[in-house]
Motif scaffolding. Sequence first.
Motif, PDB file in Angstrom:
ATOM      1  N   ALA A   6      26.628  29.410  21.055  1.00 15.87           N
ATOM      2  CA  ALA A   6      27.607  29.035  22.077  1.00 15.87           C
ATOM      3  C   ALA A   6      28.197  27.654  21.784  1.00 15.87           C
ATOM      4  O   ALA A   6      29.404  27.436  21.916  1.00 15.87           O
TER       5      ALA A   6
ATOM      6  N   THR B  35      24.710  30.180  28.713  1.00 16.05           N
ATOM      7  CA  THR B  35      25.848  30.567  29.560  1.00 16.05           C
ATOM      8  C   THR B  35      26.681  29.339  29.924  1.00 16.05           C
ATOM      9  O   THR B  35      27.915  29.365  29.860  1.00 16.05           O
TER      10      THR B  35
ATOM     11  N   GLN C 107      30.464  27.869  18.697  1.00 14.90           N
ATOM     12  CA  GLN C 107      31.703  28.548  19.079  1.00 14.90           C
ATOM     13  C   GLN C 107      32.615  27.594  19.852  1.00 14.90           C
ATOM     14  O   GLN C 107      33.817  27.540  19.614  1.00 14.90           O
ATOM     15  N   ALA C 108      32.025  26.829  20.782  1.00 17.96           N
ATOM     16  CA  ALA C 108      32.793  25.876  21.584  1.00 17.96           C
ATOM     17  C   ALA C 108      33.508  24.881  20.684  1.00 17.96           C
ATOM     18  O   ALA C 108      34.708  24.626  20.839  1.00 17.96           O
TER      19      ALA C 108
ATOM     20  N   LYS D 215      33.319  31.099  34.283  1.00 20.84           N
ATOM     21  CA  LYS D 215      33.813  31.322  32.922  1.00 20.84           C
ATOM     22  C   LYS D 215      34.933  32.358  32.935  1.00 20.84           C
ATOM     23  O   LYS D 215      35.946  32.197  32.256  1.00 20.84           O
TER      24      LYS D 215
ATOM     25  N   SER E   5      28.597  27.987  26.835  1.00 17.64           N
ATOM     26  CA  SER E   5      29.728  28.873  26.554  1.00 17.64           C
ATOM     27  C   SER E   5      30.881  28.625  27.531  1.00 17.64           C
ATOM     28  O   SER E   5      32.044  28.547  27.132  1.00 17.64           O
TER      29      SER E   5
ATOM     30  N   ARG F  61      34.700  27.111  26.831  1.00 16.90           N
ATOM     31  CA  ARG F  61      35.911  27.838  27.237  1.00 16.90           C
ATOM     32  C   ARG F  61      36.933  26.894  27.877  1.00 16.90           C
ATOM     33  O   ARG F  61      38.134  27.055  27.710  1.00 16.90           O
TER      34      ARG F  61
END
Length: 154
Positions: free
Chosen positions: A107, A72, A110-111, A41, A75, A79
Amino acid sequence: GGGGGGGGAAMKMGLELLEEMERSNIEVDVYTLTSFINTAKQDGSPHAIATAYGMFQSASIHTRRSTRVYATMISALGRASFVDEAEQLLDDALSIGVTPDVFMYGAAMQAVADRARDAAGEQRVRRLHARMLAQGIADSEVTRRIMSRLLRRP
């Protein structure tokens, strides 16, 4: 933010470590896997994140059975703009007995919010949020902020 420079070296070192563990028949544990995904990441490149995703998928169910590893990975996928894969991991988690938590939903939201900045993307975020609430999970600071940003968009 940040990134660039030494990211490739860290990824290379991480991969070598994981390969060495495999050769020595040492099972990759939740902490090692989470660290490797975080390294990918930070690297930020789609290649690094795809490599981590492959590692995640080949890890034993026992190792993956952790909301932390899932959050994780979701997320990191977000990204690198792998939004569909990030969202899919919520169902993947359920299929192995991992109940998505507020961090996993945050996550995923947000993505989608970062990459899909159109009406369809907004609908996806709202759907994820509704699904989270229907599961009896209360908003976190992160999910609240994502939803309030949606409301402020023109």
